[in-house]
Design an enzyme around this catalytic site. Structure first.
Site, PDB file in Angstrom:
ATOM      1  N   LYS A 580       1.540   2.015   6.437  1.00  0.00           N
ATOM      2  CA  LYS A 580       0.846   1.750   5.160  1.00  0.00           C
ATOM      3  C   LYS A 580      -0.638   1.471   5.326  1.00  0.00           C
ATOM      4  O   LYS A 580      -1.369   1.382   4.358  1.00  0.00           O
ATOM      5  CB  LYS A 580       1.458   0.501   4.496  1.00  0.00           C
ATOM      6  CG  LYS A 580       2.877   0.673   4.034  1.00  0.00           C
ATOM      7  CD  LYS A 580       3.304  -0.561   3.275  1.00  0.00           C
ATOM      8  CE  LYS A 580       4.403  -1.365   3.881  1.00  0.00           C
ATOM      9  NZ  LYS A 580       5.452  -0.894   4.648  1.00  0.00           N
ATOM     10  N   ALA A 612      10.658   2.899   1.004  1.00  0.00           N
ATOM     11  CA  ALA A 612      11.232   3.742   2.076  1.00  0.00           C
ATOM     12  C   ALA A 612      11.509   5.162   1.563  1.00  0.00           C
ATOM     13  O   ALA A 612      10.591   5.838   1.114  1.00  0.00           O
ATOM     14  CB  ALA A 612      12.484   3.100   2.654  1.00  0.00           C
ATOM     15  N   LYS A 683       1.915  -2.487  -1.164  1.00  0.00           N
ATOM     16  CA  LYS A 683       2.682  -1.453  -1.864  1.00  0.00           C
ATOM     17  C   LYS A 683       2.215  -1.298  -3.316  1.00  0.00           C
ATOM     18  O   LYS A 683       2.050  -0.176  -3.802  1.00  0.00           O
ATOM     19  CB  LYS A 683       4.174  -1.791  -1.830  1.00  0.00           C
ATOM     20  CG  LYS A 683       4.760  -1.641  -0.436  1.00  0.00           C
ATOM     21  CD  LYS A 683       6.201  -2.088  -0.394  1.00  0.00           C
ATOM     22  CE  LYS A 683       6.734  -2.011   1.025  1.00  0.00           C
ATOM     23  NZ  LYS A 683       8.027  -2.664   1.169  1.00  0.00           N
ATOM     24  N   GLY A 798      15.042  -0.070   5.857  1.00  0.00           N
ATOM     25  CA  GLY A 798      15.974   0.377   6.894  1.00  0.00           C
ATOM     26  C   GLY A 798      15.480   1.662   7.520  1.00  0.00           C
ATOM     27  O   GLY A 798      14.866   2.507   6.856  1.00  0.00           O
TER      28      GLY A 798
END
Ligand code: ADP
Ligand code: ASP
Ligand code: MG
Length: 816
Positions: A580, A612, A683, A798
């Protein structure tokens, strides 16, 4: 009558000559055959090398000559039975002695004339034809030898003499009319003047010899036997996917050979064209393959517009320009006259319609001579500043698309240019003949491989596209990613027509490159045996490989890696990343990377930066592209924080839950990045930017729920220690929320151009309330989705889902 020509590789040694004999012997029906042969493969070059050494007074010429001698003697020993050898060997030795005398002369004089050079190189074909004819005889063929110099007559233009067709045709006609033997073996390449001096027809000229004989004798076919199975859609040594062209017209074959398809010497078509004698190109080493038939253009040739792509290397571009050229007739005429007088052939011409400049492509070997000749011829105009001295650029190549039916198809040049443009191949000049049988472009020599492959893919393999990945970071996410590619490779090829290859891998210690693609079943071993990693070394290698559709994949969370993206983008290499740092860096940098991506036509994709594998950024882009506007974004974007607040209750204390989240791989390596809200802030920042707002990290309001000493903890273990001491604080947050029937969620929102992140108490009727495990959720309120937001929800953390998100970005690049 049939004429067969066997090239250098076909007669390179005894084993190959046996194959040639088998092909000739299999012609049972044929009563009259001419078999034209080249020198044993590589011998012409060796003869010239020996000459250059002798002229330079380098005694090593003797060793080179000895090597030439050995090759011929070995061939004789293997082909001719011992009982018949001595006669053949003594003949060959006699010729080699003459050759030695010529070299001694060069050594003494220290110079060579074109006449002597022709005399010397002629020995290649003279020796090979003699040995092959003798072998044919002892092998039981009804064969004889005829020296082409007795038949083919030329002017005195040594090195590349012009044929006197009248004389030559008569000689050939009468000779073959009365030929007693079934097979006549003749040396290719060599000819002679009316005074009997040896000349040659130019490098690669044995094809021409065969064509001259075929034309003169009205042969029913001219067969060119070589080391490939025909004329290919591109040079098969460079383009692995190239295929033999079944049928092609004379004009197309001429054009392809003129533009570099070495398999046929360009003038070859000419003597057979008028009589429409078909040319068949066949492979000596795979005679069962059909090869290529060159014949007049007709429906059978197929109507596909592009028949082949060829390239000529070592090109120089000459540009003559100046105001004094506008409206003045005769400048081009003078220019071409100068070049013609200097015996320089022009391969390609372009002229700007303003007449302000003329640009020519010539062989780089002629560049110095051309420059001097032109500057002298235009000396007067140059002195008056009406014309600038000629500009010469070398290190270039021409690539050409060839096909008779290109003229009836629109958009081919567009396809050519856009394909090259997408792959960062700079076009220096272009030309399209009025016949539209050829569209050619001048490019940098270093781009030739890439250009040929990418054009071949575009024009002949339309279906499949090769993606070349350069992957850095092989940790949790990287490993899963490679696993997924490995698993899906076949599917991608068959269904999506994408051929995905991993060309390079790197971690912080090692890096490995394999231009053929790294095997994904044992990449770990390959990487362990790789060289020492370096970010700059990695980039340089990617750049120098210069492969089409290159993608740099960053699976790290490292700032130093993010700082290299601009270099890739500037070279039209796509960047796909789950890191990021770049997209969340200061706005200027974000914008700069976006702009590079746009200007260099290189996708910069980072879908996995938010949620994700969830298609959040892609959805956002589609909304905006279709004219929607984003008003508000509300989201739970931290799988790790969600996991923590979903599991933390009166029974499980905060510290243990965070510990568990870390152990299960749901947090960043440093969980403080998640818990402090920094990760979520990044984000929402990225989402706001992708929605078209200019925002920086400092503008995001972040109310931390962590106590100050936790925020200040310098190391991960110390951070965990502070969490333990604050049980009461965390329990109170929990108790307050449950008293209201609410749940704690870490929420990011963007509204009215402002963004914030923080812990919120979510009531039971809110869409966030039932968010389970490590799920993420995003609500977009837009022009079109005013009341009911557009909602995206699902696993948001994940390695597996992140890897699949990167994968999805790669496929997006592929379908770009
Ligand atoms: P020979 O010695 O038999 O005359 P050449 O070396 O002159 O053979 O020509 C054959 C070679 O031409 C092939 O090995 C190949 O590398 C090269 N070549 C270049 N372009 C093409 C093409 N379009 N199709 C086939 N071969 C090509
Ligand atoms: N031996 C000559 C050359 O190498 C001619 C030929 O092979 O066609 O150029
Ligand atoms: Mg050849």
């Amino acid at each position: 009558m049939k004429v067969l020509k066997f090239g250098g590789t076909s007669v390179a040694n005894a084993e190959n000559i046996q194959k040639v004999k088998a092909i000739v012997a299999s012609e049972k029906e044929e009563k009259n055959m001419a078999v034209v042969v080249s020198a044993l493969g590589g011998v012409t070059d060796l003869l010239l090398k020996t000459a250059a050494q002798a002229v330079a007074q380098d005694e090593n010429y003797k060793a080179t000559l000895e090597h030439i001698e050995d090759r011929h003697l070995e061939t004789i020993q293997e082909l001719i039975p011992v009982t018949s050898q001595s006669g053949v060997i003594s003949q060959v030795k006699q010729k080699l002695n003459q050759l030695e005398t010529l070299y001694e002369g060069l050594f003494l004089l220290g110079e060579i004339t074109p006449r002597t050079s022709d005399k010397i190189v002629s020995y290649g074909e003279v020796l090979s034809s003699y040995i092959i004819a003798e072998f044919f005889k002892v092998a039981g063929l009804d064969a004889t030898l005829k020296d082409s110099r007795d038949l083919i007559k030329t002017n005195k233009h040594f090195g590349k003499a012009l044929v006197d067709f009248k004389l030559t045709n008569t000689n050939c006609y009468f000779y073959f009319r009365s030929a007693k033997q079934k097979v006549t073996v003749l040396p290719g390449f060599v000819a002679s003047t009316s005074e009997g001096e040896t000349t040659t027809l130019g490098r690669g000229g044995s094809d021409y010899t065969a064509a001259i004989i075929a034309g003169a004798t009205d042969a029913k076919v001219l067969e060119i036997w070589t080391d490939v199975s025909g004329m290919f859609t591109a040079n098969p040594k460079v383009v692995k996917q190239a295929k033999a062209i079944a049928k092609i017209s004379y004009e197309e074959a001429m054009e392809l050979s003129h533009f570099g398809a070495k398999v046929l010497y360009p003038p070859t078509v000419q003597p057979v064209l008028q009589k429409q004698i078909p040319i068949l190109i066949k492979n000596t080493f795979a005679p069962e393959e059909v090869g290529t038939l060159i014949m007049k253009d007709d429906a059978e040739n197929g109507q596909q517009p592009v028949k082949g792509i060829s390239n000529v290397d070592k090109i120089a571009l000459l540009t003559l320009e100046g105001v004094g050229m506008v409206g003045i007739p005769g400048i081009s005429k003078r220019l071409f006259e100068v070049l013609s007088q200097a015996e320089i052939s022009v391969i390609m011409i372009t002229q700007a319609s303003s007449e302000h400049s003329i640009c020519l492509g010539i062989s780089a070997a002629d560049a110095v001579k051309a420059e001097a000749a032109i500057n002298t011829a235009f000396e007067y105009e140059i002195s008056l500043n009406k014309i600038k001295p000629v500009i010469v650029e070398a290190g270039l190549s021409i690539i050409a698309l060839v096909g008779d039916h290109m003229k009836s198809h629109q958009g081919l040049s567009g396809k050519l240019f856009s394909t090259l443009g997408k792959n960062n191949v700079n076009i220096r000049a272009i030309a399209q003949g009025a016949s539209e049988r050829n569209i050619s472009a001048v490019i940098d020599e270093k781009d030739v491989n890439k250009a040929l492959n990418v054009l071949h893919e575009r024009f002949f393999e339309e279906q499949t596209k090769q993606l070349n990945l350069f992957v850095t970071g092989v940790g949790n996410v990287g490993e899963k990613f490679l696993q997924q590619i490995h698993q899906q490779k076949k599917f991608l090829k068959e269904r999506l027509k994408l051929n995905v290859r991993v060309i390079a891998l790197s971690n912080s210690r090692k890096m490995v490159f394999d231009e053929g693609g790294i095997s994904l079943s044992n990449w770990k071993e390959a990487l362990d045996n790789g060289e020492q990693a370096s970010l700059d070394g990695f980039f340089k290698k990617v750049k120098s490989l210069n492969l089409r559709n290159s993608i740099f994949v960053d699976n790290t969370a490292t700032e130093l890696v993010a700082e290299t993206y601009d270099k890739y983008l500037k070279n039209s290499i796509a960047v796909v990343t789950c890191n990021k740092i770049a997209a969340a860096s200061d706005y200027k940098n974000y914008q700069y990377l976006k702009r590079l991506s746009h200007n260099y036509n290189a996708p910069f994709l980072f879908e996995t930066n938010v949620g994700a594998g969830l298609p959040i950024i892609d959805t956002l882009k589609n909304l905006i592209a279709s004219g929607d506007r984003i008003h508000t974004i509300k989201a739970v974007l931290s799988g790790s924080l969600n996991f923590v607040f979903n599991n933390f209750d009166t029974e499980h204390n905060f510290h243990d839950v965070v510990q568990q989240a870390k152990e299960e791989g749901y947090t960043e390596p440093d969980p403080k990045i998640d818990l402090s809200g920094v990760d979520v802030a990044r984000k929402i920042l990225i989402l706001a930017r992708e929605s078209g707002f200019e925002l920086d990290m400092e503008a995001i309001k972040n109310d931390p729920f962590l106590p100050q000493d936790s925020l200040d903890a310098p190391t991960v273990p110390e951070f965990f220690e502070t969490l333990k001491t604050h049980d009461a604080h965390f329990n109170e947050l929990y108790a307050k929320a449950s008293a209201k029937g609410a749940r704690l969620k870490y929420v990011a929102s963007f509204e009215d151009g402002k963004a914030k992140v923080g812990l919120e108490e979510i009531p039971s009727d809110h869409p966030f309330y039932n968010l389970e495990g490590k799920d993420n959720i995003v609500l977009f309120y837009t022009d079109r989705y005013q009341e009911q937001p557009l909602l995206i929800k699902g696993a948001g953390a994940g390695a597996d889902v992140t890897a699949s998100g990167i994968f999805a970005d790669i496929i997006r690049v592929g379908s770009n």
